[in-house]
Design a protein around this motif. Structure first.
Motif, PDB file in Angstrom:
ATOM      1  N   MET A   1       1.051  85.457  -9.354  1.00 15.33           N
ATOM      2  CA  MET A   1       0.657  84.088  -9.172  1.00 15.33           C
ATOM      3  C   MET A   1       1.810  83.132  -9.457  1.00 15.33           C
ATOM      4  O   MET A   1       2.123  82.313  -8.632  1.00 15.33           O
ATOM      5  N   TYR A   2       2.414  83.240 -10.654  1.00  9.78           N
ATOM      6  CA  TYR A   2       3.573  82.423 -11.002  1.00  9.78           C
ATOM      7  C   TYR A   2       4.727  83.360 -11.319  1.00  9.78           C
ATOM      8  O   TYR A   2       4.555  84.367 -12.005  1.00  9.78           O
ATOM      9  N   GLU A   3       5.912  83.006 -10.848  1.00 12.25           N
ATOM     10  CA  GLU A   3       7.079  83.843 -11.079  1.00 12.25           C
ATOM     11  C   GLU A   3       7.618  83.694 -12.503  1.00 12.25           C
ATOM     12  O   GLU A   3       8.019  84.667 -13.135  1.00 12.25           O
ATOM     13  N   THR A   4       7.632  82.444 -13.008  1.00 12.95           N
ATOM     14  CA  THR A   4       8.110  82.194 -14.373  1.00 12.95           C
ATOM     15  C   THR A   4       7.099  81.325 -15.115  1.00 12.95           C
ATOM     16  O   THR A   4       6.729  80.254 -14.642  1.00 12.95           O
ATOM     17  N   VAL A   5       6.664  81.820 -16.263  1.00 15.94           N
ATOM     18  CA  VAL A   5       5.666  81.129 -17.073  1.00 15.94           C
ATOM     19  C   VAL A   5       6.238  80.921 -18.468  1.00 15.94           C
ATOM     20  O   VAL A   5       6.706  81.868 -19.099  1.00 15.94           O
ATOM     21  N   LEU A   6       6.197  79.677 -18.926  1.00 12.59           N
ATOM     22  CA  LEU A   6       6.645  79.362 -20.286  1.00 12.59           C
ATOM     23  C   LEU A   6       5.437  79.296 -21.205  1.00 12.59           C
ATOM     24  O   LEU A   6       4.465  78.601 -20.911  1.00 12.59           O
ATOM     25  N   VAL A   7       5.515  80.043 -22.295  1.00 10.29           N
ATOM     26  CA  VAL A   7       4.443  80.063 -23.290  1.00 10.29           C
ATOM     27  C   VAL A   7       5.032  79.637 -24.629  1.00 10.29           C
ATOM     28  O   VAL A   7       5.635  80.435 -25.329  1.00 10.29           O
ATOM     29  N   PRO A   8       4.883  78.354 -24.975  1.00  9.82           N
ATOM     30  CA  PRO A   8       5.333  77.914 -26.300  1.00  9.82           C
ATOM     31  C   PRO A   8       4.329  78.376 -27.360  1.00  9.82           C
ATOM     32  O   PRO A   8       3.129  78.418 -27.093  1.00  9.82           O
ATOM     33  N   THR A   9       4.822  78.745 -28.537  1.00 15.69           N
ATOM     34  CA  THR A   9       3.919  79.166 -29.596  1.00 15.69           C
ATOM     35  C   THR A   9       4.339  78.597 -30.942  1.00 15.69           C
ATOM     36  O   THR A   9       5.525  78.527 -31.250  1.00 15.69           O
ATOM     37  N   ASP A  10       3.329  78.192 -31.721  1.00 12.72           N
ATOM     38  CA  ASP A  10       3.564  77.780 -33.105  1.00 12.72           C
ATOM     39  C   ASP A  10       3.019  78.840 -34.054  1.00 12.72           C
ATOM     40  O   ASP A  10       2.976  78.647 -35.256  1.00 12.72           O
ATOM     41  N   GLY A  11       2.576  79.958 -33.494  1.00 13.66           N
ATOM     42  CA  GLY A  11       2.044  81.049 -34.300  1.00 13.66           C
ATOM     43  C   GLY A  11       0.552  80.978 -34.523  1.00 13.66           C
ATOM     44  O   GLY A  11      -0.037  81.908 -35.053  1.00 13.66           O
ATOM     45  N   GLY A  12      -0.083  79.889 -34.121  1.00 15.06           N
ATOM     46  CA  GLY A  12      -1.525  79.738 -34.293  1.00 15.06           C
ATOM     47  C   GLY A  12      -2.305  80.572 -33.295  1.00 15.06           C
ATOM     48  O   GLY A  12      -1.778  81.001 -32.262  1.00 15.06           O
ATOM     49  N   GLU A  13      -3.560  80.802 -33.605  1.00 18.71           N
ATOM     50  CA  GLU A  13      -4.403  81.644 -32.738  1.00 18.71           C
ATOM     51  C   GLU A  13      -4.569  81.066 -31.340  1.00 18.71           C
ATOM     52  O   GLU A  13      -4.619  81.813 -30.369  1.00 18.71           O
ATOM     53  N   ILE A  14      -4.646  79.737 -31.220  1.00 20.27           N
ATOM     54  CA  ILE A  14      -4.801  79.153 -29.889  1.00 20.27           C
ATOM     55  C   ILE A  14      -3.561  79.411 -29.035  1.00 20.27           C
ATOM     56  O   ILE A  14      -3.661  79.600 -27.830  1.00 20.27           O
ATOM     57  N   SER A  15      -2.398  79.472 -29.665  1.00 19.06           N
ATOM     58  CA  SER A  15      -1.196  79.761 -28.877  1.00 19.06           C
ATOM     59  C   SER A  15      -1.171  81.216 -28.418  1.00 19.06           C
ATOM     60  O   SER A  15      -0.630  81.530 -27.360  1.00 19.06           O
ATOM     61  N   ILE A  16      -1.802  82.105 -29.185  1.00 18.64           N
ATOM     62  CA  ILE A  16      -1.916  83.509 -28.768  1.00 18.64           C
ATOM     63  C   ILE A  16      -2.876  83.607 -27.582  1.00 18.64           C
ATOM     64  O   ILE A  16      -2.612  84.307 -26.604  1.00 18.64           O
ATOM     65  N   THR A  17      -3.984  82.879 -27.657  1.00 22.57           N
ATOM     66  CA  THR A  17      -4.936  82.839 -26.542  1.00 22.57           C
ATOM     67  C   THR A  17      -4.256  82.286 -25.299  1.00 22.57           C
ATOM     68  O   THR A  17      -4.427  82.814 -24.191  1.00 22.57           O
ATOM     69  N   ALA A  18      -3.480  81.227 -25.457  1.00 27.43           N
ATOM     70  CA  ALA A  18      -2.748  80.648 -24.331  1.00 27.43           C
ATOM     71  C   ALA A  18      -1.742  81.655 -23.770  1.00 27.43           C
ATOM     72  O   ALA A  18      -1.572  81.766 -22.552  1.00 27.43           O
ATOM     73  N   ALA A  19      -1.098  82.403 -24.644  1.00 20.79           N
ATOM     74  CA  ALA A  19      -0.137  83.420 -24.209  1.00 20.79           C
ATOM     75  C   ALA A  19      -0.823  84.480 -23.361  1.00 20.79           C
ATOM     76  O   ALA A  19      -0.271  84.928 -22.344  1.00 20.79           O
TER      77      ALA A  19
END
Length: 144
Positions: A1-19
């Motif tokens: 779907m996307y060739e390059t995806v940026l996943v910023p994380t602060d270590g929180g659970e929502i950032s893991i879900t977003a990842a």
């Protein structure tokens, strides 16, 4: 779907879900860029909080963020998705936008609420600032 995806994380659970969402969007053929930012506090937030920003504290934060990025990297590997990891220092939304522009990402996938959610109610959230400044697609993943 996307060739390059940026996943910023602060270590929180929502950032893991977003990842997890970002990894799914890369669909096995793209690359997930995992980015974590050791936050530099602006001067008005530093007043009286010198211990909060010393080098020892930064190394603890770096270690925490390294564990978070390692976790996401493992999720990507399990899904057969190539990944790259960067930990930098700065103002989170600026670093995210800069990285997205430099690497020409197709999409940025991040949680709507991060670790500093209480302060975000007053100051505005990193996600909102990224949405306002990004030229790529933004996918804001809500808390479950």
């Amino acid at each position: 779907m996307y060739e390059t995806v940026l996943v910023p994380t602060d270590g929180g659970e929502i950032s893991i879900t977003a990842a997890e969402e970002g990894i799914e969007l890369a669909d096995g053929t793209g690359t997930v860029h995992i980015l974590s930012v050791v936050e530099e506090l602006p001067m008005y937030k530093q007043s009286g909080k010198g211990a909060k920003i010393d080098d020892e504290d930064k190394s603890e934060v770096r270690e925490y963020l390294a564990e978070a990025t390692d976790r996401i990297e493992a999720l990507a590997a399990d899904a057969g998705v190539e990944s790259t990891t960067t930990i930098t220092e700065g103002v989170p939304h600026r670093e995210i936008l800069s990285y997205a522009e430099e690497t020409d990402v197709d999409a940025i996938v991040m949680g709507k609420r991060g670790q500093g959610a209480a302060a975000d109610d007053i100051l505005g959230s990193t996600t909102e600032r990224v949405i306002k400044g990004a030229s790529s697609t933004i996918i804001a993943v809500p808390e479950s």
